[in-house]
Design a protein around this motif. Structure first.
Motif, PDB file in Angstrom:
ATOM      1  N   LEU A  14     -67.731 -17.496 -81.307  1.00 30.08           N
ATOM      2  CA  LEU A  14     -67.718 -17.686 -79.866  1.00 30.08           C
ATOM      3  C   LEU A  14     -66.394 -18.284 -79.411  1.00 30.08           C
ATOM      4  N   ALA A  15     -65.895 -19.268 -80.173  1.00 32.73           N
ATOM      5  CA  ALA A  15     -64.620 -19.901 -79.824  1.00 32.73           C
ATOM      6  C   ALA A  15     -63.485 -18.880 -79.828  1.00 32.73           C
ATOM      7  N   GLY A  16     -63.531 -17.959 -80.774  1.00 32.60           N
ATOM      8  CA  GLY A  16     -62.503 -16.931 -80.826  1.00 32.60           C
ATOM      9  C   GLY A  16     -62.629 -15.901 -79.728  1.00 32.60           C
ATOM     10  N   ALA A  17     -63.848 -15.776 -79.157  1.00 35.34           N
ATOM     11  CA  ALA A  17     -64.081 -14.764 -78.121  1.00 35.34           C
ATOM     12  C   ALA A  17     -63.790 -15.277 -76.719  1.00 35.34           C
ATOM     13  N   VAL A  18     -63.759 -16.602 -76.539  1.00 36.30           N
ATOM     14  CA  VAL A  18     -63.632 -17.167 -75.194  1.00 36.30           C
ATOM     15  C   VAL A  18     -62.372 -16.673 -74.484  1.00 36.30           C
ATOM     16  N   THR A  19     -61.222 -16.792 -75.143  1.00 36.90           N
ATOM     17  CA  THR A  19     -59.963 -16.419 -74.484  1.00 36.90           C
ATOM     18  C   THR A  19     -59.908 -14.946 -74.097  1.00 36.90           C
ATOM     19  N   PRO A  20     -60.200 -13.996 -75.018  1.00 40.48           N
ATOM     20  CA  PRO A  20     -60.159 -12.593 -74.604  1.00 40.48           C
ATOM     21  C   PRO A  20     -61.177 -12.235 -73.530  1.00 40.48           C
ATOM     22  N   VAL A  21     -62.373 -12.823 -73.593  1.00 34.29           N
ATOM     23  CA  VAL A  21     -63.386 -12.518 -72.580  1.00 34.29           C
ATOM     24  C   VAL A  21     -62.954 -13.060 -71.216  1.00 34.29           C
ATOM     25  N   PHE A  22     -62.524 -14.326 -71.186  1.00 30.41           N
ATOM     26  CA  PHE A  22     -62.068 -14.914 -69.922  1.00 30.41           C
ATOM     27  C   PHE A  22     -60.909 -14.099 -69.353  1.00 30.41           C
ATOM     28  N   ALA A  23     -59.947 -13.763 -70.212  1.00 32.53           N
ATOM     29  CA  ALA A  23     -58.776 -13.021 -69.747  1.00 32.53           C
ATOM     30  C   ALA A  23     -59.168 -11.650 -69.216  1.00 32.53           C
TER      31      ALA A  23
END
Length: 755
Positions: A540-549
């Motif tokens: 989840l931590a690795g997915a936060v930035t690409p999803v938010f972006a």
């Protein structure tokens, strides 16, 4: 196409053309929609649904372990444990009465014929350090997925032994017994929440419209969109398997957007009728204005939901795909079948009026809200003060989110003390730290019985305890035919996720490399509840930035193209982020710190469920666009018609306030239903969504948006020359009396659009 009053040059844009065609070919449009729903459901039924497997959930060791077991055809049976415990410190597992009770438990459960591999605690050394507790372990026969359906005789047998040995505490816990207990305790909660959502929405719509037929239309559209989506989910599941939560999330989102879109469209059509326009003209104007807003909003919401596809987490991906489908279907229904139904019904849309609501005018006359007219008067009189106060309040509300802590909940965090089995879970964790949720090592070797493999497993067992990661007992189950072994390691820390996580790190980073890691070709991924939580959080931590972006960038681009204004696009993103931040702050304050938790029937559990922040961001970002697009579209329309900016703001906000308020009340009420459930994760989701929608529909759209737009004035419509190469997706069709736009300066175009 012939000119129609207020629609110059015939329909332009997808929504306007679709609405015009549907209003002219009414029965064809209705027939096509009904056929689509039937075919979608039939296709889903014929295709069947592929459910998400454990090996599809995550990347990392947890998934690797599940895949090894699945590929080998090894299905772990549903394990059960009976805790036998002395009620006072003087009682010991070595006492004759204690031994007699253990023997009685083993005999009773074996006699049911539903269990196998019954193990004595004296053989497995499952006796606590203080000698007061012992664990009888066994497996449930048959398919572990349906074990809960067969566990009742076993539970009764254990209860019978308890009745005969009241001096001891004899309690059962395990996957099957927990599933059965929670289904009985909370299964009806979910059903009641889902079933009560539609009546709640209908009741609020009745108050909003004052007429039964008008209130039924949004609900009918939402239900048919949900039905079609359920069928399409079955087809789509063959490409992307669906998780357990996909249906519930789809229902929530489908009801929210289905009702919203229909509400926006229907209110505008009624407003135009109340203004004296004939039925066809009213529908065409609604199609060109509210219909366009629905399309822009729907595409933006779809983009937000698509963000979940980038998480790499199976449950999120299935929720995102299901939500994306239902939004697209609801959007299509709103701009096609709804105009046809309105054209067919005509004045009959007012049938079933409720006189006690004392509506003076149909549709509310001009549609303007007196309350919001007064609020807007104060906001526009002092826009800077209003901006600073409202923004300051939201920032203050959001501040607790800085210290937000996320984790997957343990049993006691999720359910508290609402069911007795939770107390059993806590007692086992106290007596056998980590015993209720052991780490599970799946060992795959070319020859599981090779001497070096056996020695490595023995070394692992010994070092797991000597390293301090476990207090034992460490159990090994070997599957010779498949060359697999399962090692169960109770982790020091038990239900304390932080301490148990450190024990897991010791196993993975120290114990395994020094033992199993020395055997060439051997695989030994470590899974289990604690490992699953860690792997989930890491993913989840690795997915936060690409999803938010992804969500922010694409929403920005869509708003830029749809309104052809750089200012509107920027303010849209900023206001939505502020709304999400406030929701995070409320969640952290209430559920992590426990401030005011009792007011919502909750308790501070010290953390937020791990999946919720990203889920809330995607859902709220999408749903917030509903209101934003609708309100800004109306302001922009008024500006095109020649109103001054402040007058356009007032007109846009007060004419949409009734619709936005009704839509918000429905969503808040539906989400609040989930806030009443017993599970802490569902409470957090319900309260978070309800609070965020309430803030968004009031402070954000009623105060911050008009205050910012008033301060910016004509700069709201700023569109720099260097962006004019972008495609024009405005497709404007305003109501009566459009006026020509003016070009202001060399730096950019501050007119809303060319007309």
């Amino acid at each position: 196409m012939r000119r129609t009053e207020g629609i110059q040059g015939g329909p332009r844009g997808i929504a306007a053309r679709a609405g015009g065609w549907s209003a002219q070919h009414r029965w064809a449009a209705v027939g096509i929609w009904v056929l689509f729903v039937i075919l979608a459901m039939a296709a889903g039924s014929a295709a069947g649904r592929v459910d998400l497997k454990e090996s599809d959930q995550l990347k990392g060791e947890t998934t690797q372990a599940a895949r090894i077991a699945e590929d080998a055809g090894v299905e772990e049976p549903a394990g059960e444990t009976v805790l036998v415990q002395a009620r006072d410190a003087s009682g010991k597992a070595t006492d004759p009465a204690f031994r007699e009770a253990v023997a009685a438990v083993m005999k009773a459960v074996d006699a049911t014929g539903e269990v196998t591999a019954v193990k004595s605690p004296y053989d497995t050394k499952s006796v606590s350090k203080d000698g007061r507790s012992a664990l009888v372990q066994f497996d449930v026969r048959g398919d572990p997925e349906t074990a809960a359906e067969r566990i009742e005789p076993v539970l009764k047998a254990v209860a019978g032994v308890q009745d005969e040995h009241k001096e001891l505490r004899i309690e059962e816990i395990g996957g099957a017994s927990m599933n059965k207990t929670f289904e009985e305790a909370f299964g009806d909660d979910f059903k009641q929440a889902e079933y009560s959502a539609v009546p709640v929405a209908l009741g609020i719509l009745l108050i909003a419209f004052g007429a039964l037929v008008a209130a039924l239309l949004p609900v009918l559209l939402a239900i048919t969109a949900i039905m079609a989506t359920m069928g399409l989910m079955g087809v789509a599941s063959h490409a992307m398997p669906m998780g357990d939560s996909a249906n519930s999330v789809m229902l929530l989102v489908g009801l929210a957007v289905g009702v919203d879109y229909c509400l926006f469209y229907l209110r505008r059509e009624r407003e135009e009728r109340a203004a004296g326009r004939d039925g066809r003209t009213a529908i065409l104007i609604a199609a060109a204005t509210s219909g366009r807003a629905v399309v822009v909003s729907g595409v933006t919401v779809c983009v937000a939901m698509a963000g979940m596809l980038f998480t790499g987490i199976g449950e999120f991906e299935s929720m995102g795909l299901a939500s994306l489908i239902v939004v697209a279907v609801a959007m299509a229904g709103s701009v096609t079948v709804l105009p046809a139904l309105l054209s067919l019904l005509g004045e009959r849309v007012e049938k079933g009026r409720l006189p006690f609501l004392n509506r003076a005018k149909r549709g509310g006359g001009s549609g303007e809200s007196r309350f919001w007219h007064k609020v807007l008067g104060g906001v526009l009189k002092r826009p800077l003060v209003s901006l600073l106060v409202a923004a300051g309040a939201l920032v203050a509300i959001a501040l607790p989110a800085v210290g937000m802590k996320t984790q997957n909940f343990t049993l006691d965090q999720e359910f508290g003390d609402s069911v007795p089995i939770v107390a059993t879970y806590q007692r086992i964790n106290e007596a056998f730290p980590g015993g209720a949720d052991p780490a599970e090592v799946v060992v795959k070797a070319d020859d599981i019985n090779a001497a070096n493999v056996k020695q490595a497993i023995a070394d692992f067992r010994e070092k797991a305890v000597s390293s301090g990661a476990s207090e034992g007992p460490v159990e090994v189950v070997v599957h010779d035919a498949q060359d697999l072994a399962f090692i169960y390691v109770p982790l020091v820390g038990g239900s304390d996720q932080d301490r148990a996580g450190k024990s897991l790190d010791v196993l993975r980073d120290e114990v395994r490399p020094a033992t199993l890691g020395k055997v060439d070709g051997l695989e030994a991924p470590i899974s289990g509840q604690v490992a699953g939580s860690k792997d989930f959080n890491d993913q989840l931590a690795g997915a936060v930035t690409p999803v938010f972006a992804f969500v922010v960038v694409f929403a920005f681009v869509l708003m830029l193209l749809s309104f052809r204004s750089l200012t509107i696009a920027i303010t849209s993103i900023v206001l939505n982020l502020l709304s999400v931040g406030a929701a995070y702050g409320i969640l952290t304050a209430v559920f992590q710190h426990g401030w005011g938790a009792s007011l919502v029937g909750a308790e501070g559990v010290g953390a937020i469920i791990a999946w919720l922040p990203l889920f809330l961001f995607v859902i709220l970002f999408g749903l917030s666009m509903d209101y934003h697009v609708f309100v800004v579209s109306r302001i922009r329309e008024a500006k095109i018609q020649g109103r001054e900016t402040r007058d356009a703001i007032t007109h846009g906000v007060v004419t949409t306030a009734g619709v936005v308020t009704s839509a918000a009340v429905i969503m808040v009420a539906v989400f609040a239903i989930f806030g009443t459930l017993s599970m802490q994760s569902m409470k957090q989701m319900g309260v978070g969504l309800a609070a965020a929608v309430l803030i968004d529909a009031t402070i954000i759209r009623g105060v911050l948006l008009p205050a910012i737009m008033a301060l910016l004035g004509d700069k709201n419509w700023y569109f720099p020359r260097w962006l004019r190469w972008l495609p024009d997706m405005t497709h404007d069709e305003s109501g009566p009396a459009p006026v020509a736009a003016k070009s202001h300066d060399d730096d950019g175009d501050r007119s809303p659009v060319r007309v």
